[in-house]
Each structure stands twice: as structure tokens, then as C-alpha cells.
Design an enzyme around this catalytic site. Sequence first.
Site, PDB file in Angstrom:
ATOM      1  N   ASN B  48     -10.446  -4.345  -6.108  1.00  0.00           N
ATOM      2  CA  ASN B  48     -10.645  -2.963  -5.664  1.00  0.00           C
ATOM      3  C   ASN B  48     -10.238  -2.844  -4.194  1.00  0.00           C
ATOM      4  O   ASN B  48     -10.660  -3.636  -3.361  1.00  0.00           O
ATOM      5  CB  ASN B  48     -12.119  -2.593  -5.843  1.00  0.00           C
ATOM      6  CG  ASN B  48     -12.389  -1.129  -5.559  1.00  0.00           C
ATOM      7  OD1 ASN B  48     -12.084  -0.619  -4.493  1.00  0.00           O
ATOM      8  ND2 ASN B  48     -12.981  -0.449  -6.520  1.00  0.00           N
ATOM      9  N   HIS B  59      -8.545   0.371  -8.322  1.00  0.00           N
ATOM     10  CA  HIS B  59      -9.708  -0.369  -8.786  1.00  0.00           C
ATOM     11  C   HIS B  59      -9.266  -1.815  -9.020  1.00  0.00           C
ATOM     12  O   HIS B  59      -8.073  -2.133  -8.923  1.00  0.00           O
ATOM     13  CB  HIS B  59     -10.244   0.259 -10.076  1.00  0.00           C
ATOM     14  CG  HIS B  59     -11.162   1.425  -9.854  1.00  0.00           C
ATOM     15  ND1 HIS B  59     -11.896   2.003 -10.864  1.00  0.00           N
ATOM     16  CD2 HIS B  59     -11.471   2.114  -8.732  1.00  0.00           C
ATOM     17  CE1 HIS B  59     -12.621   3.000 -10.367  1.00  0.00           C
ATOM     18  NE2 HIS B  59     -12.386   3.089  -9.072  1.00  0.00           N
ATOM     19  N   GLU B  61      -8.949  -3.577 -11.728  1.00  0.00           N
ATOM     20  CA  GLU B  61      -8.035  -3.748 -12.855  1.00  0.00           C
ATOM     21  C   GLU B  61      -6.669  -3.115 -12.564  1.00  0.00           C
ATOM     22  O   GLU B  61      -5.620  -3.696 -12.873  1.00  0.00           O
ATOM     23  CB  GLU B  61      -8.631  -3.108 -14.116  1.00  0.00           C
ATOM     24  CG  GLU B  61      -9.986  -3.686 -14.534  1.00  0.00           C
ATOM     25  CD  GLU B  61     -11.165  -2.911 -13.945  1.00  0.00           C
ATOM     26  OE1 GLU B  61     -11.108  -2.519 -12.751  1.00  0.00           O
ATOM     27  OE2 GLU B  61     -12.143  -2.684 -14.667  1.00  0.00           O
ATOM     28  N   SER B  86     -17.583  -3.942 -15.976  1.00  0.00           N
ATOM     29  CA  SER B  86     -17.112  -3.134 -17.105  1.00  0.00           C
ATOM     30  C   SER B  86     -16.223  -1.988 -16.614  1.00  0.00           C
ATOM     31  O   SER B  86     -16.570  -1.284 -15.666  1.00  0.00           O
ATOM     32  CB  SER B  86     -18.337  -2.586 -17.855  1.00  0.00           C
ATOM     33  OG  SER B  86     -17.949  -2.054 -19.100  1.00  0.00           O
ATOM     34  N   CYS B  88     -14.154   1.353 -15.734  1.00  0.00           N
ATOM     35  CA  CYS B  88     -14.260   2.813 -15.764  1.00  0.00           C
ATOM     36  C   CYS B  88     -13.178   3.346 -16.705  1.00  0.00           C
ATOM     37  O   CYS B  88     -12.322   2.607 -17.193  1.00  0.00           O
ATOM     38  CB  CYS B  88     -14.065   3.385 -14.357  1.00  0.00           C
ATOM     39  SG  CYS B  88     -12.311   3.448 -13.858  1.00  0.00           S
ATOM     40  N   CYS B  91      -9.443   2.632 -15.688  1.00  0.00           N
ATOM     41  CA  CYS B  91      -8.984   1.271 -15.965  1.00  0.00           C
ATOM     42  C   CYS B  91      -8.923   1.020 -17.467  1.00  0.00           C
ATOM     43  O   CYS B  91      -8.008   0.356 -17.961  1.00  0.00           O
ATOM     44  CB  CYS B  91      -9.891   0.282 -15.252  1.00  0.00           C
ATOM     45  SG  CYS B  91      -9.786   0.479 -13.444  1.00  0.00           S
ATOM     46  N   ASP B 151     -16.487   5.637  -5.560  1.00  0.00           N
ATOM     47  CA  ASP B 151     -15.564   4.865  -6.398  1.00  0.00           C
ATOM     48  C   ASP B 151     -15.630   5.262  -7.862  1.00  0.00           C
ATOM     49  O   ASP B 151     -14.658   5.081  -8.594  1.00  0.00           O
ATOM     50  CB  ASP B 151     -15.874   3.365  -6.239  1.00  0.00           C
ATOM     51  CG  ASP B 151     -14.687   2.484  -6.601  1.00  0.00           C
ATOM     52  OD1 ASP B 151     -13.611   2.703  -6.016  1.00  0.00           O
ATOM     53  OD2 ASP B 151     -14.822   1.605  -7.465  1.00  0.00           O
TER      54      ASP B 151
END
Lengths: 156, 156
Positions: B48, B59, B61, B86, B88, B91, B151
Site C-alpha cells: 500500500n 493498495h 494488491e 482481505s 477490498c 483489489c 484507505d
Amino acid sequence: MTTAEHLDDKHFLGLAIDQARIGWEEGGVPIGAALVTNDGEVLAVGRNRRVQLGSAIRHGETDCIERAGRLPASVYRASVLYTTLSPCFMCAGTAVLYDIPRIVVGENRTFEASESWLRSRGVVVDVLDDPTCKQLMDRMLDERAEIWAEDIGEEA
Amino acid sequence: MTTAEHLDDKHFLGLAIDQARIGWEEGGVPIGAALVTNDGEVLAVGRNRRVQLGSAIRHGETDCIERAGRLPASVYRASVLYTTLSPCFMCAGTAVLYDIPRIVVGENRTFEASESWLRSRGVVVDVLDDPTCKQLMDRMLDERAEIWAEDIGEEA
């Protein structure tokens, strides 16, 4: 909070189309976007930059949101995202992450993946079926089909 | 195509955790990711970079996928995305766009939004419930709660 119902959708979609045209001239994917507050302030415009930046995540919508910079949640929640082409799931997911309540789509004849999912999440999706947006993508599919396949994660 | 069943998930999640730690030290959000082929080749790691780059779309990912560069569809479809938290919907949508078939999640106690949607789209989501990932986010929520709210598109 004001509503966005008074916004001139054709005008703001025109800003996204301008971006798409620039992207085409740069050798890229002709998809553009604009993020506009419910008061009609343009927060940013953006365009697909896969070719220009060698980017896998700079679609029209994500590039636009990136260029808008870091914003508080309340700003996204009172804005409209204009895009020349119906959003892929990455871009749809970005709108859902930030609770952008309305997306105005230039056309969805070339590509459509996320609209029913967006609506199921409460996002208003309005499709203008704009012939200029369609012409830009027709040329893309004719002349740069391999890049287009790459852009949506498909085999060429 | 080989399967990913033999991959050492703890090892590759460790690469993502290393990135999360670097991000925390940089003053950012401690979430990291790694994209690994089914053969165990690390295509990229990422973290991130909201704070570091002033970015609304980097982010863990998406930064990782951006750093992997432009790839053919076939590569994504034979890879695993490791992430400390986990994903969002941005992503998750990126993984769906590129047909990444499996996501390994460090922890989902701090945040969980997209897992049932990912599974409904055929993505395998394996949650390791890793205590280090959880500790990193516990400190984030304690010490940088406003950035964390930003975020994930929430009001602080």
C-alpha cells in the site's frame, strides 16, 4: 448534500471523450473518464495509460481517481464518475470501494461486465449510448485488438 | 498448466508481510502483497502506497499487480495473489478482471468485504488467519486510524 440530477451529462462525458481521443493519439487505449462533484466541479480527468505508462491498473476510471489524489470519503460520496466505456470489475470495484453513487457510461456495446453488479450494490448506472464513444472503440478493436484483449485480461 | 497446490503459502505470505512492514516504517498503511506463478516464480511484490505516493489506487494488491507490469492473460490465470489483508472491492475486482484463480489472505478479522463475492465468481480464497498480519493492522488502527478510514473510503 446536493443531488447530481442537474448535471449536464453530455458536457462531462465530453471531457472523458477528449481524454479518450488523447489516449488514442498517444498510441493507447481510447477510454477516458472524469470525476465530477454533485456541484459540477471537475475533480480530475483521466485516461487509460496501459501503453503510455506500461501500466496494468491505469484504466480510464482508475487513472482519473488516481489523478484526483487522496480525498476524504465524503467527496467521493457526493460525486459522479463519467466514463466512455462500461467499467470492468477493477474500475467498478474502485467505485464501490469509495461509494461513488453514480456512474455515467458512454457506451456498453463494446464491453459490459459489471453493470448488474454495480446496481446490486446500489450504484446508479446511466448509459448514454454515445456514438462517438462507440466509434473510438470500434477503431480500437479493428487496429489494436491485441492491446484491447490484454487490457481486459483476455487471450488475444 | 501446473496447479498451485504445492506452493508454500507461508513462505509467499511472508514476502507480503515483509512489504507490509516496510510500508509501516515508511509511515504508510501496513498491507503487502505478492503475485506468484503456479511454478513458484515471484512476479512482483507490492505494498500500500497511499501515503508514500499520495495514491488513491495503490493498495497492496494493486501496487503488486502494477509492479508486475503488462502481462498476457495466461500468466495471471496461472498465478496466486498473496495479500496480508482481505481484499477490498477494488483489489478483488482487479483479481476478477485478470482471472487470478486463487487469493491467499493473511487475515480477515480487521477487514472483510469481498470474499463471498470473489468465491461467487469462482476465485479460491484461502484465509491463513496469520497473527503477524493481524498485529500489523491492530497497530495501524490504534495509531493511524484516520488514514485507515481514508484507505477504505470511510469517514474518519
